[in-house]
Design a protein around this motif. Structure first.
Motif, PDB file in Angstrom:
ATOM      1  N   TRP A  85       0.840  -1.183   0.000  1.00 24.94           N
ATOM      2  CA  TRP A  85       0.000   0.000   0.000  1.00 24.94           C
ATOM      3  C   TRP A  85       0.890   1.253   0.000  1.00 24.94           C
ATOM      4  O   TRP A  85       1.893   1.293   0.686  1.00 24.94           O
TER       5      TRP A  85
ATOM      6  N   ALA B 118      -7.232  -6.324  -0.651  1.00 25.21           N
ATOM      7  CA  ALA B 118      -6.847  -6.812   0.674  1.00 25.21           C
ATOM      8  C   ALA B 118      -6.206  -8.192   0.589  1.00 25.21           C
ATOM      9  O   ALA B 118      -5.237  -8.489   1.292  1.00 25.21           O
TER      10      ALA B 118
ATOM     11  N   CYS C  42      -2.571  -7.723  -0.603  1.00 28.16           N
ATOM     12  CA  CYS C  42      -1.783  -6.640  -0.004  1.00 28.16           C
ATOM     13  C   CYS C  42      -0.829  -7.180   1.062  1.00 28.16           C
ATOM     14  O   CYS C  42      -1.267  -7.666   2.115  1.00 28.16           O
TER      15      CYS C  42
ATOM     16  N   THR D 193       1.058  -5.483   2.899  1.00 30.76           N
ATOM     17  CA  THR D 193       1.153  -4.563   4.028  1.00 30.76           C
ATOM     18  C   THR D 193       0.270  -5.009   5.194  1.00 30.76           C
ATOM     19  O   THR D 193       0.646  -4.841   6.364  1.00 30.76           O
ATOM     20  N   LEU D 194      -0.877  -5.581   4.876  1.00 33.84           N
ATOM     21  CA  LEU D 194      -1.826  -5.946   5.927  1.00 33.84           C
ATOM     22  C   LEU D 194      -1.275  -7.072   6.793  1.00 33.84           C
ATOM     23  O   LEU D 194      -0.647  -8.013   6.311  1.00 33.84           O
TER      24      LEU D 194
ATOM     25  N   ALA E  22      -1.051  -2.810  10.467  1.00 36.08           N
ATOM     26  CA  ALA E  22      -1.964  -2.498   9.365  1.00 36.08           C
ATOM     27  C   ALA E  22      -3.045  -3.569   9.344  1.00 36.08           C
ATOM     28  O   ALA E  22      -2.764  -4.732   9.059  1.00 36.08           O
ATOM     29  N   VAL E  23      -4.275  -3.188   9.690  1.00 32.89           N
ATOM     30  CA  VAL E  23      -5.333  -4.182   9.870  1.00 32.89           C
ATOM     31  C   VAL E  23      -6.349  -4.195   8.732  1.00 32.89           C
ATOM     32  O   VAL E  23      -7.082  -5.178   8.578  1.00 32.89           O
ATOM     33  N   ALA E  24      -6.429  -3.123   7.941  1.00 30.88           N
ATOM     34  CA  ALA E  24      -7.449  -3.084   6.884  1.00 30.88           C
ATOM     35  C   ALA E  24      -7.157  -1.950   5.918  1.00 30.88           C
ATOM     36  O   ALA E  24      -6.380  -1.031   6.214  1.00 30.88           O
TER      37      ALA E  24
ATOM     38  N   VAL F 179      -5.271   3.090   4.568  1.00 30.59           N
ATOM     39  CA  VAL F 179      -4.800   1.980   5.377  1.00 30.59           C
ATOM     40  C   VAL F 179      -5.096   2.301   6.843  1.00 30.59           C
ATOM     41  O   VAL F 179      -4.873   3.418   7.307  1.00 30.59           O
TER      42      VAL F 179
END
Length: 290
Positions: free
Chosen positions: A136, A232, A235, A237-238, A256-258, A265
């Protein structure tokens, strides 16, 4: 150094490397500019500063679906005007003109670079046989020697009131000694089964047409179009603890949850559970926390 395919005594030419043939423009046009397609024109130039800048300058006179590709980009730009450069014919450097207005409210246009990330990752995974993931907000990642490396970037810019120019730069055949930074990568270094740029470009543009069509049909709703779920799912990053460097020297570290409905983010601090949502326009860097 004289290329292997150059006759003895012939001057070296960056255009004579048979490992990096030019794009087949007539074949690309036959495959992409078909009735009912989003794509309305496709031009390939030998070299230019920035395909985004060139296409934006002509946006007022072009219909939606114009595609501009450069064999070499000498002043490519990423987010926050970061530079993007690569040897001639070593990658895919192109921009497309989109006009989402009318069916999609302007406040949803921020999803376009994320949508493009989904399109590029899915198109390249199929055509290059390489696992792709997304960082992200706008990076394409590959795995090289067990490490995640950036192999591509995406930049979306407004072009007047009703248009967006969406640009991509994707490293295809860059060798290790040609990488701009050690953290960069390419499809070749990630052991892609194919680095033929013609089918790779067709695959990315067809995938972009699909996801853009779904998103427009849903009125720009990222959930209803499936774009939010697909982003998602891909990704990287999550689920990671990251540090967001913000303007003014501020930073925030959290998991990073969502990615929310606005494409931001969502980070949650480990200690106190503080929760913030950060937009691409608000962030300077997003790095995995040590």
């Amino acid at each position: 150094m004289t290329p292997d395919n150059a006759p003895d005594g012939a001057p070296a030419s960056r255009w004579s490397d048979l490992d990096r043939p030019p794009l087949n423009v007539p074949a690309l046009r036959r495959g992409l500019l078909v009735p009912g397609s989003l794509w309305t024109s496709l031009d390939v130039v030998t070299a230019t500063g920035s395909t985004n800048s060139d296409l934006a300058a002509r946006a007022a006179s072009l219909p939606e679906g114009a595609v501009l590709v450069a064999e070499e980009q000498t002043a490519g730009r990423g987010r926050l005007d970061r530079t993007w450069s690569a040897p001639a014919r070593s990658g895919l450097f192109f921009s497309v003109l989109l006009r989402p207005g009318g069916s999609v409210p302007a406040e949803s246009w921020g999803w376009l670079p994320l949508l493009a990330g989904v399109a590029a990752a899915t198109g390249l995974a199929r055509s290059a046989g390489t696992d792709m993931s997304l960082k992200w907000p706008n990076d394409l990642l590959v795995t090289v020697d067990g490490e995640e490396r950036k192999a591509g970037g995406i930049l979306a810019e407004r072009a007047g009131d009703d248009a967006v120019v969406l640009g991509m730069g994707i490293n295809v055949t860059l060798r290790a000694d040609e990488l701009p930074v050690p953290t960069a990568g390419s499809l070749a270094l990630a052991n892609a089964v194919s680095t033929d740029r013609d089918p790779l470009l067709r695959a990315v543009l067809r995938s972009l047409e699909h996801w853009y069509g779904e998103w427009r049909a849903a009125g720009g709703d990222p959930a209803a179009s499936g774009v939010q779920e697909a982003y998602a799912a891909g990704c990287a990053t999550l689920g990671r603890t990251v540090r967001a460097d913000l303007p003014g020297g501020r930073s925030f570290t959290g998991e990073a949850v969502a990615v929310d409905g606005q494409g931001r983010v969502v980070l949650v601090a480990a200690g106190n559970g503080e929760r913030i949502a950060v937009s691409a326009g608000d962030i300077v860097h997003l790095r995995t926390a040590d």
